[in-house]
Enzyme design. Structure first.
Site, PDB file in Angstrom:
ATOM      1  N   ARG A  84       0.838  -1.205   0.000  1.00 26.23           N
ATOM      2  CA  ARG A  84       0.000   0.000   0.000  1.00 26.23           C
ATOM      3  C   ARG A  84       0.873   1.255   0.000  1.00 26.23           C
ATOM      4  O   ARG A  84       0.546   2.244  -0.663  1.00 26.23           O
ATOM      5  CB  ARG A  84      -0.937   0.004   1.210  1.00 26.23           C
ATOM      6  CG  ARG A  84      -2.026  -1.048   1.141  1.00 26.23           C
ATOM      7  CD  ARG A  84      -2.990  -0.929   2.306  1.00 26.23           C
ATOM      8  NE  ARG A  84      -3.792   0.284   2.225  1.00 26.23           N
ATOM      9  CZ  ARG A  84      -4.525   0.764   3.231  1.00 26.23           C
ATOM     10  NH1 ARG A  84      -4.546   0.134   4.402  1.00 26.23           N
ATOM     11  NH2 ARG A  84      -5.241   1.862   3.074  1.00 26.23           N
TER      12      ARG A  84
ATOM     13  N   CYS B 139      -0.991   5.934   9.231  1.00 24.35           N
ATOM     14  CA  CYS B 139      -1.365   4.623   8.677  1.00 24.35           C
ATOM     15  C   CYS B 139      -2.503   4.856   7.698  1.00 24.35           C
ATOM     16  O   CYS B 139      -2.494   5.840   6.959  1.00 24.35           O
ATOM     17  CB  CYS B 139      -1.746   3.661   9.795  1.00 24.35           C
ATOM     18  SG  CYS B 139      -3.112   4.244  10.832  1.00 24.35           S
TER      19      CYS B 139
END
Length: 284
Positions: free
Chosen positions: A180, A239
């Site tokens: 990601r 995050c």
């Protein structure tokens, strides 16, 4: 004060003269629901069996505000958060221990919020329910309302501009999975990639492979030093939506390294088309 507690220590303190308030914060990221899978039900898991005396706390509704411009899990309104904690029996002068199913993300989010809101004594059960070797209960305890009143500012917090600045002046860690970070895949947010200048530091590497307990203080210190956390360098973490990032802040605290959390994280950053996005393995 250590930010984590072992199952042996918890059993001893729970049987002692000053038992901690115990919060069950089982939660899972349910990206699979986009493919038709049912979302994880933390309350049902709690009702099926929990550590005796624990009170269930819902991450999505009590440890976060409504999704929107602030991200998928923005910080809750302090008054609403305080009311939820008081309902759970939290008081300012009583220790709190939080746990989840073992991944550590939900428990770390509760730990971070309570510490940010000014509670002086909060610890995460190392390994969570997966490490607990005592009996489980299906009884819902009768709680005495607590007196906790949030006073935000107990831990450092970043906004989007602060995160961008820290990526240039200090060390900004991206706690998401490496794929990601690189932008190879993005199953949740509108854009893949990372904040320019951020360093990839997957949360999963804070624990031993196949385990739920944290690496030792020395191992974590070595990990973060390799990533660039050294000397007086300022450290921040983000995050996807401010949940797994709290786990990274907790791991840094175990290592003795203070760190700020960008609570809006990638879900807020990527929703703004004016903000730059970097892809690939390199920070820039």
């Amino acid at each position: 004060m250590k930010p984590i507690i072992t199952v042996t220590e918890l059993a001893g303190e729970s049987a002692g003269p000053r038992p901690p308030v115990l919060l069950d914060v089982r939660w899972q990221l349910t990206a699979a629901k986009a493919a038709g899978a049912a979302p994880f039900d933390g309350r049902a898991a709690y009702q099926a069996g929990h550590i005796p005396g624990a009170v269930y706390v819902d991450l999505d509704s009590e440890l976060a505000g409504p999704p929107g411009p602030g991200g998928r899990h923005p910080l809750p309104d302090p008054e609403a958060f305080g009311a939820a904690m008081r309902r759970a029996g939290v008081s300012g002068g009583v220790p709190v221990v939080v746990y989840d199913g073992g991944q550590g993300w939900g428990a770390a989010r509760a730990w971070w919020l309570l510490r940010w809101a000014g509670h002086p004594d909060v610890r995460v059960l190392d390994g969570g329910l997966a490490a607990w070797n005592g009996p489980l209960s299906t009884d819902v305890p009768a709680t005495v309302p607590g007196d906790f009143t949030p006073v935000p500012g107990g831990l450092p917090l970043l906004d989007a501009d602060g995160a961008a600045a820290l990526a240039r002046s200090g060390l900004l860690l991206d706690a998401r999975a490496a794929e990601r970070y690189r932008g190879d895949v993005e199953p949740i947010d509108p854009v893949g990639g990372h904040i320019p200048g951020a360093v990839s530091a997957p949360t999963t590497e804070n624990v031993s492979e196949g385990a739920t307990t944290f690496l030792s203080r020395e191992e974590l210190a070595s990990r973060f030093e390799r990533l660039g956390a050294e000397g007086a360098r300022e450290v921040g973490v983000y995050c996807g939506s401010g949940v797994s990032g709290a786990h990274q802040v907790l791991a840094l605290a175990i290592a003795g390294i203070p760190a700020a959390l960008y609570a809006g994280s990638w879900s807020q950053w990527s929703a703004d088309p004016t903000r730059p996005v970097a892809t690939g393995p390199d920070p820039q």
